[in-house]
Design an enzyme around this catalytic site. Sequence first.
Site, mmCIF file in Angstrom:
data_model
loop_
_atom_site.group_PDB
_atom_site.id
_atom_site.type_symbol
_atom_site.label_atom_id
_atom_site.label_comp_id
_atom_site.label_asym_id
_atom_site.label_seq_id
_atom_site.Cartn_x
_atom_site.Cartn_y
_atom_site.Cartn_z
ATOM 1 C CB SER A 141 24.950 42.398 80.956
ATOM 2 O OG SER A 141 24.072 43.484 80.715
ATOM 3 C CE1 TYR A 144 20.962 40.424 84.387
ATOM 4 C CE2 TYR A 144 21.608 42.598 83.593
ATOM 5 C CZ TYR A 144 21.416 41.241 83.366
ATOM 6 O OH TYR A 144 21.682 40.720 82.123
#
Length: 682
Positions: A559, A572
């Site tokens: 990510s 996250y």
Amino acid sequence: MAPLAPDPEVTALLARSRRLGSDPRNTNYAGGNASAKGPGTDPVTGGDVELLWVKGSGGDLGTLTEAGLAVLRLDRLRALKEVYPGVEREDEMVAAFDHCLHGRGGAAPSIDTAMHALVDAAHVDHLHPDSGIALACAADGERLTARCFGDTVVWVPWRRPGFQLGLDIAAVKEANPGAVGCVLGGHGITAWGDTAEECERNSLHIIRTAEEFLAEHGKPEPFGPVIEGYGALPEAERRERAAALAPYVRALASQDRAQVGHFTDSEAVLDFLARAEHPRLAALGTSCPDHFLRTKVRPLVLDLPPAVPLDRALARLKELHAAYREEYAAYYTRHARPDSPAMRGADPAIVLVPGVGMFSFGRDEQTARVAGEFYVNAIRVMRGAESVSSYAPIEESEKFRIEYWELEEAKLRRMPRPGPLATRVALVTGAGSGIGRAVAHRLAAEGACVVVADMNAAGAAAVAAELGGPDKAVAVTVDVTSEEQIAAAFRAAVLAFGGVDLVVNNAGLSLAGPLLETSAEDWDLQHAVMARGSFLVSREAARVMTAQRMGGDIVYVVSKNSVFAGTGNIAYSATKADQAHQVRLLAAELGEHGIRVNGVNPDGVVRGSGIFAGGWGAKRAAAYGIEEERLGEFYARRTLLKREVLPEHVANAVFALTGGELTHTTGVHLPVDAGVAAAFLR
């Protein structure tokens, strides 16, 4: 202008072909052919012509369509008898078939076209049933054929398929007006009739009568007694052993070129390998030309019982493989002529392991699976022949003439160019939806076999079906937090396709929240799925890949958050940073094995995303003060390119890293975020 109605002869031919070809007792995959003769119209003169419709080269009877038929003029085909130069030059006749085509001609005519054209019957079937080949490959096949059928089916001695065989069969029919067909020595059967129904009836009569004859007159245990210790392992133990062997066996079968594998532990295979006669019979090789073109001249057989330690079995397989390659090279040298095609490779296509089963190999999963199916056909042929006589396949020199036939070489040259990921087996986690689904689709489109791994069994099964089913993709249900489920997923992968070459760590979730609102449970779950899960998947992948010794790729879908320190998403982002460093660590550690490890850093993938659809999208939209349906647009506006990122764009990046162009790239992170300056790698 309304389309022309299909010719009734063609309609009947296609229906008959599909009925015959859909039953494996009648013929094997892509084996045999069927034809019909009937009136047609010359497209130039408008005059009447007599036509032959016959299954074209490489087609399959069970799925035959009109596009798979070659269409030729009978007057021209029959005229070829006047210019036939003799058996030593009969291959030249195949090129002559092109001058006999009607109109555009349809599919490419096969080598068996002469058989169908020259036999004086309106309908002809040529098939490869196990029962018929058992008689054709028995040491006294001619006597057994007469005993089985009387004078209604005639013996034709072995001859390589071609123009002369067509002349031989035509002469046999003319000399035996009461015959309905013939058994072709070392090959198969041919039947004929005045109508499509009569021809099909005659084909089935030959096949079923041969089956009944073998059942009535055959001895009960033609393969001999069971060898002590060679019986089949219990199913769970057998498949565990097969999964442990598969990557090593695939490595042996891929010395010359990478292969896809298939595993079979059918009762027919296990019983054959448990019996005393299996070493002798396996050494004789397969019989029918259709068989050994796919299985090679003979299999590699492990000569150890299944209970031996795994390391001993692997060492012995390595020794046997070296001997197999030497023997195959010697076989080529014995029979090759100056104009023979180059040796295509000396690795086995079939590897037999007593008590465990059969590994078969090919350029793709269908080819590997079909090779295994053909060896099962060969086992049934051996059983039938040994039950009433002894198995006596055609001479080795004749097998070589078929295997290295220039016409077969030409067929190989006509095959479509393989995709850049052909022969590669990919396992994608979280592939039941979103980015994982898009990655699975892209890898399959580029030629890979794909293992669709997801917690959602229905989603995984749906994606595997979208990709084309078992020859293209299989579904496995796996929770990446479970070591046992991950190991089971890789076992399923190696049993389905022989090994694993490419792994995409994509499974993930997000429970967004700032520090003070993030629970320990939320933290632990996200780290368990993404940090720990990708570690466990990569570890299992490395075990398989190092055993294969064929290199490999591991790609992490990470990510932008792994390098961008934003707010309100600590769990996250932290686990994505963990994954990002795993890429670097594993690239450093696995490079010596030829395994490349890279990452893809997406951002703002809203449409089609399982994570966003699971509630994260609503939370992020609320955090930004916008409607959820405008979230993708919002993310696009903040990028340098002002473009929304879709799952397909991430899939493109995965392919770019694994498709063969970046062969010297490892340890890299490839942004797929439409340009987020704050996430530029430094």
